[in-house]
Motif scaffolding. Structure first.
Motif, mmCIF file in Angstrom:
data_model
loop_
_atom_site.group_PDB
_atom_site.id
_atom_site.type_symbol
_atom_site.label_atom_id
_atom_site.label_comp_id
_atom_site.label_asym_id
_atom_site.label_seq_id
_atom_site.Cartn_x
_atom_site.Cartn_y
_atom_site.Cartn_z
ATOM 1 N N LEU A 245 0.833 -1.201 0.000
ATOM 2 C CA LEU A 245 0.000 0.000 0.000
ATOM 3 C C LEU A 245 0.865 1.247 0.000
ATOM 4 N N LYS B 268 1.937 4.977 1.231
ATOM 5 C CA LYS B 268 1.958 5.492 2.614
ATOM 6 C C LYS B 268 0.744 6.366 2.896
ATOM 7 N N ASN C 4 0.738 1.495 6.779
ATOM 8 C CA ASN C 4 0.315 0.944 5.487
ATOM 9 C C ASN C 4 0.681 -0.529 5.326
#
Lengths: 298, 156, 801
Positions: A3, A5, B20
């Motif tokens: 993913l 940030k 994340n």
């Protein structure tokens, strides 16, 4: 793909969540289940700087049934909880069916009904049946008035677009109490029997008096940029004795009501020719009415 | 970075994670728990299925921070004290695997199924593993193994 | 049957006397578990992506966004400046040669490790980055600036062969990667004398392997040697090409295949990510890991060749096939690799499983600006048998002969020599036809099928072990194995055979355990590590059980004979009088001479001053490079045959097809393990069903793949699979290990045509193009209805009463 940030926040109250959202504007995204959003982020379709996780807000995952009012589905209630809920299975079987038709068990354990609606995909499975059952969406926002109730048919304003404002959160979906002699069903056309996005989804709700239909709603997914009501088709049914021939005619009319275009967006390979899609709207409209009548309940 | 605390396979753990980072990457990269496999990263293959409070979910679609405070079970936590679970034994005996890449996820989905429904029909088994793709077996021996495990649990 | 055995086959005949007798079998045909099963159910099984080394960097590839373009410039400076980036490489950093697959045709190698001057498909690799973590690597790749000059792209294989098509590799070649012709007999004469002739066209779509494990590699440069753990189906062939691509000797490359999460042909080639991991490790002195993401696997690795097939046949009215002409066009995609073999294979398959003396065949494999096509389960046979078997039903209908009977009339039989030199030895094709027809209830059901119901059949013939070793080897051998017996009560097998999930490690272990009378866990396997194991050409062409299995049996036989010669001398008998069973070594019918395995090994070492009991074995197919140059000769040591029978229901409103049952009768010789055979067949049905109805890679007009995800590619889920019945047929094969033949690939090709024939019967339509999507069925039914409504009679019988 990992993913991009972002900063993660899990507000503890609605108030906190909408305040944040009001401040951050386009830089943030809400997640409930996150099953659609995280995929879009991995694909870099969206790259929000902030992810606001609503899961920490208490009281929003409830499913409650209030006799005389109907079913209240909290925005954080999981699809899996909905499809397996005793009260849903007893009183809103068609809703359970629609939830069950989605993706797979793992996804339904995380995804929510509210998320499915807010994603506003033309093929979202919850939309047609909730439109047919005349559901509405309750929201929270600071101004004006601490939120509102939006009838579902006013909720979708375009492809992947809802009537929600930037700092507005869906808190609950309300599905009215099913009356006596009402029946409903949701049927979906897919190529695979699981893990597939519907080509067409059709939902029918009918109120019967003996063999005569006194009221009805037909809603269709995959028929345009948003799910739609097939008003023209409904009009054919109301006040009529239901025969096989009439139901077939309703199917034809439903197909005429919508004008599927060539698919757009990331899923455009799904491209079935609009002609095929249109005919499937006919077929599945008929099947949804038939199933609703067979079932004699919602 | 955030600190998260979770119960992983009955053990309380605490870790510092990137926001994340998915639960899948946290398990694999940070904890070395590589039994949970990465097949598609988009919730479409089920190879990364783990149990969150007993419920099967795709760990690729969950942030590690979302798992804060939850109870997580991975394939590494299925055998107890060196004793394989009835499902693991049945997968071995019935040849419910070939390359084995989908196997951990399959076993996680099946474990949850049998807990919830000790006598599933063939259709119910197939539904429960519909989100776990397998390219080798045609699913036949997997279904057979889950059914055999259900019988074994009932007999025990 | 040909009784003259070659010198090659006879070379190991001296071992036959001490091989275990069928009455003593402890494992063959019995039930036993996979040796890797416990690792796999506990999560202990380590695949390539599960390897983490200290100081490891993560790599990512920069890929072309264009299907066909000239590279004007590559600027890596912004990427190099990004904190966390340790290495950026481009094509100019590689000092070795281009990548390909068969060493014998090294001149066909056409893939640069990283593209230097031009890119040929969307996803072609132009640069690579190694960084401290994946996220940084992804970010850095975005910072590499490549300037392209776009060329027109050639996406359609037929268009690509035209004079004015954009040149993908060499000018003046009509973009042909391969051109193959085969002729035998007198086709023109046969056609002129035939009672029935026809000509039909068929086509198949692009499919992908979609193994659950993505491709990946971890490489480390230590002590002047590269070690690479990689997702390969052939470690030794990978070593050859990795060394070639890096420009270093094979002695300095060690390839290790960890557990592999499925291959199906898709991990046979050597890929740029493997070379880039190696080179970046050499440049940084740190281990480098590159794991492709799912989309990259879809659009950036290998596909099944889409094919267009034109078939003309000539028959007598009694159903005898006299001649066949065919023209195949295989969409090769951007590169050759393992895909170059598809051309000739496609023609060979066209001569199986039916006898035909007169042939005139041509196959062309043009390049196109799409991902390279390569080997895939039922390599080229899936496409060819689809066309031929659907065609066979059409002939049956025209001739008024039952489709099963027409196949029986023409079926290959033992001893048949095909027009291109294939020598059929064991063959139970007719038995597979009969058993499949019986199991599906053909005779009882065929006249009572309701509207929308259909049953269909299809046959298949396949190699049971291609003899082609890929690399050039002495006597063109393709497998060798070492077995060592240990006095502590166990044996070790060193095999290069690559277990890709099919279970070859279990088979090799079983073979050794069976011959030595040991338990399976008393046989330790060392596999697919180029430093530790002898040469094996890889898992492809259904060769592992037959060829590597034979090499294993010969190796253990060699050790066993050495051992038994010593024991026999002590016991005053012959080695063949001694049995090894249940951890004992004893003289048959003599309870006084009975020692343990360990005692026997001790006895040997005692006599030979401590020398170990070691056996070596190999398998070489009779043949040489000439077969592959002239396209004539016997391609394999044996052939497998099968019949699929499908039962379907068609929803005429939606066009959806429900496959309720699939029977697959397969001649695999002696099954070594029934569950393993069934598992292979069930997997075949999955892939065949996907091929028939679900799977297709789609592209937009710029050559970009539209559906590179599992959600959009849609291979069957557990809910989409039919009831599967596997029937094993045939007798032990004379040359197979314990009489076994292949089971993994030959069972795939009949699945799709059986389904299509069932659909054609159910609908009265004639589908010639895969996949048969609901929309396609709907459209065809609608067209027929419209034609009927217009009062137009269709020219051809639609087959429905």
């Amino acid at each position: 793909m990992s993913l991009p940030k972002f900063t993660y926040v899990a507000p503890a109250s609605l108030d906190e969540a909408v305040t944040l959202a009001a401040d951050l504007g386009d830089k943030c995204v809400f997640i409930a289940g996150g099953t659609d959003i995280l995929v879009a982020m991995k694909d870099r379709v969206i790259t929000p700087e902030w992810v606001i996780d609503l899961k920490g807000i208490p009281g929003m995952d409830e499913l409650s049934y209030i006799p005389g009012e109907g079913l209240k589905v909290g925005a954080l209630a999981k699809l899996r909880a909905i499809e397996t809920s005793e009260i849903v299975l007893e009183k809103y079987l068609a809703v359970a069916d629609a939830a069950h038709s989605m993706a797979c068990r793992q996804i339904r354990a995380k995804g929510t009904m509210a998320g499915n609606l807010c994603n506003a995909s033309p093929c979202a499975d919850m939309t047609p049946i909730l439109l047919a059952l005349n559901a509405s969406v309750k929201t929270f926002r600071k101004h004006p008035e601490c939120g509102r109730t939006i009838p579902l048919q006013d909720f979708f304003i375009g492809l992947k677009k809802t009537a929600l404002t930037r700092d507005e959160i869906v808190t609950q979906i309300e599905i009215p109490e099913p009356g006596p002699r009402e029946c409903a069903a949701y049927v979906k056309h897919t190529f695979r029997k699981a893990m597939d996005i519907g080509i067409v989804g059709a939902a029918a709700w009918l109120k019967m008096d003996g063999e005569t239909c006194v009221d009805c709603r037909i809603a269709l997914g995959g028929a345009g940029p948003t799910a739609i009501r097939a008003y023209g088709a409904e009009a054919l049914l109301v006040g009529q004795r239901l025969t096989g021939a009439l139901i077939d005619e309703v199917g034809v009319r439903a197909a005429e009501c919508c004008s599927p275009r060539r698919d757009v967006g990331p899923r455009r390979y799904h491209r079935v020719h609009p002609e095929y899609r249109k005919d499937m709207i006919r077929v599945f409209t008929v099947r949804s009415i038939r199933r609703a009548l067979e079932r004699r309940g919602i | 970075m955030r600190i998260i605390r979770m119960k992983l396979n009955d053990e309380q753990i605490e870790a510092l994670v990137q926001e994340n980072c998915t639960l899948l990457d946290f398990l694999r990269n940070q904890l070395g728990a590589t039994g949970t496999k990465k097949g598609c990263e988009e919730g479409e293959c089920g190879a990364c299925t783990v149990l969150i409070n007993g419920v099967p979910m795709n760990s690729c679609l969950m942030l590690a921070v979302e798992a804060d405070g939850q109870e997580i079970t991975t394939i590494e936590g299925i055998a107890r004290n060196g004793e394989l679970s009835p499902l693991q034994k049945a997968f071995i005996e019935k040849w419910g695997l070939q390359c084995g890449f989908c196997t951990p996820g399959m076993i996680m989905s099946a474990t949850a199924l049998l807990k919830e429904n000790p006598s599933p029909t063939e259709f119910e088994i197939r539904e429960a593993i519909a989100g776990n793709l397998c390219r080798c077996t045609g699913y036949a021996k997997i279904v057979e193994a889950i059914s055999a495990a259900a019988d074994a649990i009932k007999e025990a | 049957m040909s009784t003259e055995r070659s010198e090659n086959l006879k070379y190991y005949d001296g071992l036959r006397k001490i091989y275990k007798k069928p009455e003593d079998y402890e494992f063959v045909g019995k039930s036993y578990n996979r040796i890797d099963a416990e690792d796999k159910v506990t999560g202990r099984a380590k695949c390539t992506a599960d390897i983490y080394l200290p100081g490891m960097l993560y790599g990512k590839l920069k890929r072309s966004p264009f299907a066909h373009a000239k590279i004007i410039s590559i600027d890596t400076s912004r990427a190099e400046a990004l904190p966390g980036v340790k290495c950026v490489i481009t094509g100019k950093d590689f000092r070795g040669g281009k990548l390909g697959n068969p060493e014998a045709f090294k001149e066909l190698a056409d893939k640069e490790s990283l593209c230097k001057d031009k890119v040929r498909f969307v996803g072609d690799e132009v640069a690579a980055v190694a960084a401290v973590d994946e996220e940084t690597a992804i970010e850095a790749v975005e910072l590499i600036d490549v300037v392209y000059e776009e060329f027109p792209c050639a996406l359609d294989p037929v268009e690509a062969m035209k004079e004015d098509a954009s040149v993908i590799h060499e000018p003046g070649t009509q973009n042909l990667s391969m051109l193959t012709t085969m002729q035998s007999g007198d086709c023109d004469k046969a056609f002129s004398e035939a009672d029935y002739t026809d000509k039909h066209r068929y086509s198949t779509q692009m499919m992908v392997h979609a193994a659950l494990e993505p491709h990946g590699a971890v490489a480390t440069w230590e002590n002047n040697e590269i070690t690479i753990w990689t997702t390969t189906q052939g470690a030794h062939v990978s070593r050859f090409w990795i060394a070639h691509g890096l420009g270093i000797p094979q002695s300095q490359v060690r390839v290790i295949k960890p557990y592999l999460g499925g291959g199906f042909g898709g991990k046979l080639d050597v890929f740029p990510h493997e070379l880039c991991a190696c080179l970046m490790s050499m440049k940084t002195g740190r281990p480098v890991k590159i794991i492709l993401d799912r989309k990259e696997v879809f659009y950036g690795t290998r596909t099944r060749h889409p094919m267009e097939l034109e078939i003309e046949t000539a028959f007598r009215k009694d159903g005898t096939m006299l001649a066949k002409r065919c023209r195949h066009v295989l969409d090769g995609g951007a590169y050759g690799g393992s895909g170059v073999a598809a051309n000739v294979l496609s023609l060979i398959w066209a001569t199986l499983p039916y006898k035909v003396a007169n042939i005139d065949m041509m196959a062309r494999r043009p390049y196109t600006n799409k991902p390279a096509a390569g080997a895939m389960r039922g390599y080229a046979a899936s496409q060819v048998h689809f066309a031929n078997e659907v065609h066979m039903d059409e002939v049956a209908e025209e001739l008024g002969i039952d489709p099963v009977e027409l196949r029986r009339i023409n079926a290959c039989v033992p001893g048949y020599e095909g027009p291109t030199g294939l020598q059929v030895t064991s063959c139970a094709f007719k038995e597979t036809l009969d058993k499949a027809a019986e199991a599906i209830g053909w005779e009882e059901r065929k006249n009572g099928l309701k509207r929308g119901e259909g049953i269909g059949f299809a046959g298949s013939g396949f190699v049971s072990g291609t003899g082609f070793p890929v690399l050039e080897t002495p006597k063109y051998h393709s497998a060798s194995t070492t077995v060592r017996l240990n006095r502590e009560g166990y044996a070790t097998i060193f095999t290069g055979a690559n277990d890709i999930g099919q279970g070859s490690d279990t088979v090799m272990t079983m073979i050794v355990a069976e011959e030595l009378g040991l338990k399976m866990d008393e046989v330790k396997i060392v596999q697919s590590d180029t430093t530790l194991t002898p040469f094996d050409s890889g898992s492809f062409g259904s060769r592992v059980t037959f060829l590597a299995g034979n090499a294993a049996r010969r190796a253990v036989g060699d050790a066993k004979l050495s051992l038994l010669e010593v024991v026999a001398e002590n016991w005053n008998c012959q080695p063949e009088d001694i049995v090894m069973k249940d951890h004992r070594v004893f003289k048959r019918g003599d309870s006084t001479n009975d020692i343990s395995f360990s005692e026997a090994v001790w006895m040997y070492e005692e006599k030979h001053y401590g020398k170990s009991v070691v056996g070596v074995g190999s398998f070489a197919h009779d043949g040489d490079k000439e077969i592959y140059k002239k396209n004539r000769g016997n391609y394999a040591a044996a052939y497998s045959f099968s019949t699929g029978a499908a039962s379907v229901e068609v929803d005429e409103e939606t066009g959806c097809i429900d496959l309720s049952e699939l029977v697959l009768a397969h001649d695999c010789g002696q099954p070594l393990n029934l569950r393993a055979v069934e598992g292979q067949v069930e997997g075949s049905v999955h892939m065949g069903l996907g091929f028939a109805l679900f799977e297709e890679c789609r592209f937009d007009e710029t050559g970009k793949m539209l559906n590179p995800t599992f959600l959009d590619y849609r291979f069957p889920t557990a809910l989409d699979m039919p009831r599967i019945r596997t029937i094993t047929c045939g007798q032990p094969d004379e040359e197979g290990p314990f009489g076994a033949k292949e089971a993994g690939e030959g069972s795939t090709p009949p699945v799709a045509p059986a389904i299509v024939n069932a659909i054609n019967r159910a609908t009265g339509l004639k589908f010639h193009d895969l996949p048969i999507t609901p929309e396609k069925v709907w459209r065809a039914l609608k067209a027929r209805k419209a034609a009927e409504a217009a009062g137009v009679q269709e020219g051809r019988n639609c087959g429905k009463p």
